[in-house]
Design an enzyme around this catalytic site. Structure first.
Site, PDB file in Angstrom:
ATOM      1  N   ARG A   1      10.119  -2.737   5.673  1.00 37.24           N
ATOM      2  CA  ARG A   1       8.961  -2.996   5.614  1.00 37.24           C
ATOM      3  C   ARG A   1       8.021  -2.758   6.929  1.00 37.24           C
ATOM      4  O   ARG A   1       8.584  -3.049   7.866  1.00 37.24           O
ATOM      5  CB  ARG A   1       8.456  -4.416   5.154  1.00 37.24           C
ATOM      6  CG  ARG A   1       8.996  -4.548   3.480  1.00 37.24           C
ATOM      7  CD  ARG A   1       8.925  -6.093   3.189  1.00 37.24           C
ATOM      8  NE  ARG A   1       9.098  -6.207   1.727  1.00 37.24           N
ATOM      9  CZ  ARG A   1       9.250  -7.276   0.833  1.00 37.24           C
ATOM     10  NH1 ARG A   1       8.817  -8.396   1.778  1.00 37.24           N
ATOM     11  NH2 ARG A   1       9.578  -7.561  -0.309  1.00 37.24           N
ATOM     12  N   HIS A   2       7.060  -2.432   6.598  1.00 37.57           N
ATOM     13  CA  HIS A   2       5.900  -2.363   7.784  1.00 37.57           C
ATOM     14  C   HIS A   2       5.209  -3.651   8.113  1.00 37.57           C
ATOM     15  O   HIS A   2       4.919  -4.486   7.060  1.00 37.57           O
ATOM     16  CB  HIS A   2       4.781  -1.239   7.323  1.00 37.57           C
ATOM     17  CG  HIS A   2       3.779  -0.774   8.682  1.00 37.57           C
ATOM     18  ND1 HIS A   2       2.882  -1.610   8.951  1.00 37.57           N
ATOM     19  CD2 HIS A   2       3.824   0.181   9.524  1.00 37.57           C
ATOM     20  CE1 HIS A   2       2.187  -1.119  10.098  1.00 37.57           C
ATOM     21  NE2 HIS A   2       3.037   0.028  10.172  1.00 37.57           N
ATOM     22  N   PRO A   3       5.035  -3.872   9.312  1.00 40.09           N
ATOM     23  CA  PRO A   3       4.547  -5.272   9.752  1.00 40.09           C
ATOM     24  C   PRO A   3       3.043  -5.703   8.937  1.00 40.09           C
ATOM     25  O   PRO A   3       2.448  -6.783   8.862  1.00 40.09           O
ATOM     26  CB  PRO A   3       4.451  -5.635  10.938  1.00 40.09           C
ATOM     27  CG  PRO A   3       4.280  -4.189  11.531  1.00 40.09           C
ATOM     28  CD  PRO A   3       5.459  -3.350  10.496  1.00 40.09           C
TER      29      PRO A   3
END
Length: 386
Positions: free
Chosen positions: A229-231
């Site tokens: 996942r992207h932050p």
């Protein structure tokens, strides 16, 4: 003109070994610089002993040292020092990745060389650079991945830290060193004087943290591992489809709209929990569950067609065999074949620097055997044999 002629006429004396320095000098060589690798007699570059091997030659060494020449010199031996200094007289760049202080002990520190060869550009890569309390410490890729924060953000939550799959500590240092050396070459055209480029592997890990430092500074939240996942962007990760996982990166509201069309899920677009990127990020667990319920009905190949048709960034998760077979990779000459006299024909990575209108050079000189170019180098630089 070819993309391998941009640095034509530039001579690099390469004292580096293993990865950070050799990756930089290979990049310079692929752009047309002449790289003369100066190695320790008998053993050479440490990576000559790194496996895997084929016909007794290291594939690791072969992959990082194409387009270079080799001469073995003992820099503690007066005769070899005299040869080395003849090389320096005609060199544009010297590259080394010893621990700071080592070159000074040999009598070849920056101050000494700059006084004697004022136009020489000096590139140094080390774990921690020339300054600071850790300067004299030893370091390897894993050390700086850990110290630089990268290891703390890689892997999955509540799991042990995971190393980045390639040696990103060394490679980023090699890339930043190449950038610095090219900038120094340009600066020399103006000043007529060389510079020293001091690259620390730890510094380079800090430099690639994206927004992690300001985000922590202003929110107080410590970045941690998120899997794929992207932050801050959602959906921007891998998702399970019928037969494997797929990467979907719908990085803005418009792309999310297009994605819902491809998935035939208009309800996701009208769901209040997913109206904005911030809301999608807050509700990513629910969104992932909804998406994977739909994705489970078709294969990755089918979803790639549907998503690419509407323009949603997406892709498969390729292993190395699939990378090699990818038509886009082939079209860009990013896997090429080197004819090595020991290994035989072997595939390796191509040059990612493409020059529009220039020939993309796909024939590389194989990595040299230890001291293989001694006679030719001595004849040219020292006059022996003439």
């Amino acid at each position: 003109m070819s993309n391998s002629s941009l640095l034509s006429g530039v001579t690099v004396i390469d004292l580096s070994r293993v990865l950070a320095g050799p990756f930089s000098t290979m990049t310079l060589a692929n752009l047309g610089a002449r790289v003369i690798k100066v190695e320790i007699p008998g053993t050479g570059d440490d990576s000559r002993a790194f496996g895997p091997f084929h016909n007794g030659k290291s594939l690791y060494f072969a992959s990082i040292n194409c387009n270079k020449e080799s001469i073995a010199l003992n820099l503690k031996n007066p005769e070899d020092r005299a040869i080395f200094e003849k090389l320096l007289e005609k060199a544009d760049i010297l590259v080394e990745n010893y621990r700071p202080g080592t070159m000074e002990k040999l009598g070849y520190g920056w101050d000494t060389l700059h006084a004697k060869y004022p136009k020489l550009i000096y590139g140094a890569a080390s774990g921690f650079g020339d300054s600071g309390p850790y300067s004299k410490r030893a370091a390897y890729d894993m050390v700086v991945q850990g110290m630089g924060g990268v290891l703390s953000m890689t892997g999955y939550p509540n799991q042990p830290p995971a190393r980045v799959g390639i040696s990103i500590g060394d490679i980023t240092a090699g890339l930043y060193l190449t950038i610095g050396l090219n900038a120094a070459l340009y600066n020399r055209t103006v000043t007529k004087v060389g510079s020293k480029i001091d690259i620390a592997m730890l510094d380079c890990q800090i430099a690639i943290l994206e927004d992690a430092i300001p985000a922590y500074d202003k929110t107080g939240e410590i970045p941690g591992p998120l899997g794929t996942r992207h932050p801050s962007i959602a959906p921007f990760q891998t998702f399970a489809a019928k037969d494997a996982s797929i990467v979907i990166a719908a990085g803005n509201d418009h792309l999310f709209d297009l994605m819902t069309q491809a998935l035939a899920r208009p309800d996701l677009l009208t769901d209040a929990r997913f109206k904005t990127n911030e809301l999608r990020h807050e509700n990513i667990d629910v969104l992932q569950k909804e998406m994977e319920t739909t994705l489970a009905a078709k294969t990755v190949a089918e979803w790639l067609v549907a998503l690419n048709t509407v323009g949603v960034p997406c892709g498969p998760i390729n292993d190395v065999p699939h990378v090699i077979a990818d038509p886009q990779v082939a079209a860009r000459n990013m896997v090429i074949e080197v004819d090595d006299p020991v290994i035989g024909k072997v595939k390796t990575a191509g040059n990612p620097v493409k020059v529009v209108g220039a020939v993309d050079e796909v024939t590389l000189r194989p990595s040299p055997e230890l001291d293989a170019d001694r006679a030719a180098i001595l004849a040219e630089f020292v006059g022996v044999g003439k």
